[in-house]
Write a protein that holds these residues in place. Structure first.
Motif, PDB file in Angstrom:
ATOM      1  N   SER A   1       0.807  -1.222   0.000  1.00 46.17           N
ATOM      2  CA  SER A   1       0.000   0.000   0.000  1.00 46.17           C
ATOM      3  C   SER A   1       0.845   1.279   0.000  1.00 46.17           C
ATOM      4  O   SER A   1       0.330   2.352  -0.330  1.00 46.17           O
ATOM      5  N   VAL A   2       2.119   1.173   0.370  1.00 45.67           N
ATOM      6  CA  VAL A   2       2.967   2.370   0.442  1.00 45.67           C
ATOM      7  C   VAL A   2       4.161   2.299  -0.501  1.00 45.67           C
ATOM      8  O   VAL A   2       4.907   3.273  -0.623  1.00 45.67           O
ATOM      9  N   LYS A   3       4.333   1.179  -1.156  1.00 46.99           N
ATOM     10  CA  LYS A   3       5.491   0.988  -2.033  1.00 46.99           C
ATOM     11  C   LYS A   3       5.495   2.047  -3.121  1.00 46.99           C
ATOM     12  O   LYS A   3       4.471   2.317  -3.757  1.00 46.99           O
ATOM     13  N   GLY A   4       6.648   2.662  -3.326  1.00 44.00           N
ATOM     14  CA  GLY A   4       6.781   3.709  -4.328  1.00 44.00           C
ATOM     15  C   GLY A   4       6.450   5.098  -3.803  1.00 44.00           C
ATOM     16  O   GLY A   4       6.747   6.099  -4.475  1.00 44.00           O
ATOM     17  N   ARG A   5       5.850   5.170  -2.621  1.00 43.22           N
ATOM     18  CA  ARG A   5       5.512   6.478  -2.035  1.00 43.22           C
ATOM     19  C   ARG A   5       6.289   6.751  -0.756  1.00 43.22           C
ATOM     20  O   ARG A   5       6.613   7.910  -0.471  1.00 43.22           O
ATOM     21  N   PHE A   6       6.572   5.726   0.003  1.00 45.62           N
ATOM     22  CA  PHE A   6       7.272   5.872   1.281  1.00 45.62           C
ATOM     23  C   PHE A   6       8.691   5.324   1.148  1.00 45.62           C
ATOM     24  O   PHE A   6       8.941   4.371   0.414  1.00 45.62           O
ATOM     25  N   THR A   7       9.604   5.929   1.911  1.00 53.40           N
ATOM     26  CA  THR A   7      10.986   5.455   1.950  1.00 53.40           C
ATOM     27  C   THR A   7      11.463   5.411   3.396  1.00 53.40           C
ATOM     28  O   THR A   7      11.375   6.418   4.107  1.00 53.40           O
ATOM     29  N   ILE A   8      11.971   4.266   3.798  1.00 56.92           N
ATOM     30  CA  ILE A   8      12.545   4.124   5.130  1.00 56.92           C
ATOM     31  C   ILE A   8      14.058   4.227   5.015  1.00 56.92           C
ATOM     32  O   ILE A   8      14.664   3.738   4.064  1.00 56.92           O
ATOM     33  N   SER A   9      14.656   4.904   5.988  1.00 53.99           N
ATOM     34  CA  SER A   9      16.111   5.028   6.012  1.00 53.99           C
ATOM     35  C   SER A   9      16.553   5.138   7.465  1.00 53.99           C
ATOM     36  O   SER A   9      15.732   5.342   8.364  1.00 53.99           O
ATOM     37  N   ARG A  10      17.847   4.983   7.679  1.00 58.00           N
ATOM     38  CA  ARG A  10      18.366   5.089   9.042  1.00 58.00           C
ATOM     39  C   ARG A  10      19.720   5.774   9.023  1.00 58.00           C
ATOM     40  O   ARG A  10      20.471   5.675   8.046  1.00 58.00           O
ATOM     41  N   ASP A  11      20.013   6.461  10.108  1.00 57.32           N
ATOM     42  CA  ASP A  11      21.316   7.096  10.295  1.00 57.32           C
ATOM     43  C   ASP A  11      21.846   6.565  11.620  1.00 57.32           C
ATOM     44  O   ASP A  11      21.428   7.029  12.693  1.00 57.32           O
TER      45      ASP A  11
ATOM     46  N   ASN B   1      21.464   7.609  15.583  1.00 54.67           N
ATOM     47  CA  ASN B   1      20.531   6.705  16.271  1.00 54.67           C
ATOM     48  C   ASN B   1      19.079   6.988  15.887  1.00 54.67           C
ATOM     49  O   ASN B   1      18.178   7.019  16.743  1.00 54.67           O
ATOM     50  N   THR B   2      18.859   7.194  14.607  1.00 54.34           N
ATOM     51  CA  THR B   2      17.543   7.619  14.144  1.00 54.34           C
ATOM     52  C   THR B   2      17.137   6.847  12.899  1.00 54.34           C
ATOM     53  O   THR B   2      17.971   6.604  12.015  1.00 54.34           O
ATOM     54  N   VAL B   3      15.868   6.493  12.844  1.00 49.45           N
ATOM     55  CA  VAL B   3      15.275   5.918  11.645  1.00 49.45           C
ATOM     56  C   VAL B   3      14.204   6.883  11.145  1.00 49.45           C
ATOM     57  O   VAL B   3      13.538   7.540  11.942  1.00 49.45           O
ATOM     58  N   TYR B   4      14.093   6.973   9.837  1.00 47.13           N
ATOM     59  CA  TYR B   4      13.181   7.930   9.217  1.00 47.13           C
ATOM     60  C   TYR B   4      12.159   7.205   8.344  1.00 47.13           C
ATOM     61  O   TYR B   4      12.403   6.102   7.847  1.00 47.13           O
ATOM     62  N   LEU B   5      11.028   7.879   8.148  1.00 45.21           N
ATOM     63  CA  LEU B   5      10.056   7.419   7.171  1.00 45.21           C
ATOM     64  C   LEU B   5       9.623   8.633   6.359  1.00 45.21           C
ATOM     65  O   LEU B   5       8.911   9.500   6.874  1.00 45.21           O
ATOM     66  N   GLN B   6      10.115   8.714   5.142  1.00 42.58           N
ATOM     67  CA  GLN B   6       9.722   9.782   4.231  1.00 42.58           C
ATOM     68  C   GLN B   6       8.447   9.345   3.524  1.00 42.58           C
ATOM     69  O   GLN B   6       8.426   8.300   2.871  1.00 42.58           O
ATOM     70  N   MET B   7       7.412  10.138   3.659  1.00 40.61           N
ATOM     71  CA  MET B   7       6.103   9.789   3.105  1.00 40.61           C
ATOM     72  C   MET B   7       5.712  10.840   2.067  1.00 40.61           C
ATOM     73  O   MET B   7       5.541  12.012   2.401  1.00 40.61           O
ATOM     74  N   ASN B   8       5.604  10.415   0.825  1.00 42.97           N
ATOM     75  CA  ASN B   8       5.221  11.294  -0.275  1.00 42.97           C
ATOM     76  C   ASN B   8       3.882  10.855  -0.855  1.00 42.97           C
ATOM     77  O   ASN B   8       3.439   9.733  -0.620  1.00 42.97           O
TER      78      ASN B   8
END
Length: 122
Positions: A61-71, A75-82
């Protein structure tokens, strides 16, 4: 004991973007597999995305729109939601567990944040 704190939620119009952050403390973050889940009112908590050494994995349902990444340095994980849609409205939770694999089941995660509300208006 790892503690997770999400931030970045809010109200956005359909088609807009948000970036969620999840800051971890109290453990060796790089040893943890991380995931994002969401729960809409009246619905069960569902998998959104997860990240491990091999990269990210997404719900259809989110493939191609959301991106998960980590630094790991932060000590942080992100969720970019477009391209957000009204059906993305939910409380979003980050989760962590020791391990290097991708985990899509909420039951295997041992640590959870308090959640951050994302509301997408039409």
């Amino acid at each position: 004991q790892v503690q997770l704190v999400e931030s970045g939620g809010g109200l956005v119009q359909a088609g807009g973007s948000l970036r969620l952050s999840c800051a971890a403390s109290g453990g060796t973050f790089s040893r943890y597999a991380m995931g994002w889940f969401r729960q809409a009112p009246g619905k069960e908590r569902e998998f959104v995305a997860a990240i491990a050494w091999s990269g990210g994995h997404y719900a259809d349902s989110v493939k191609g729109r959301f991106t998960i990444s980590r630094d790991n340095a932060k000590n942080t994980v992100y969720l970019q939601m477009n391209s957000l849609k009204p059906e993305d409205t939910a409380v979003y939770y980050c989760a962590g567990r020791l391990g290097g694999d991708i985990y899509v089941s909420a039951t295997v995660y041992s640590h959870w944040g308090q959640g951050t509300q994302v509301t997408v208006s039409s």
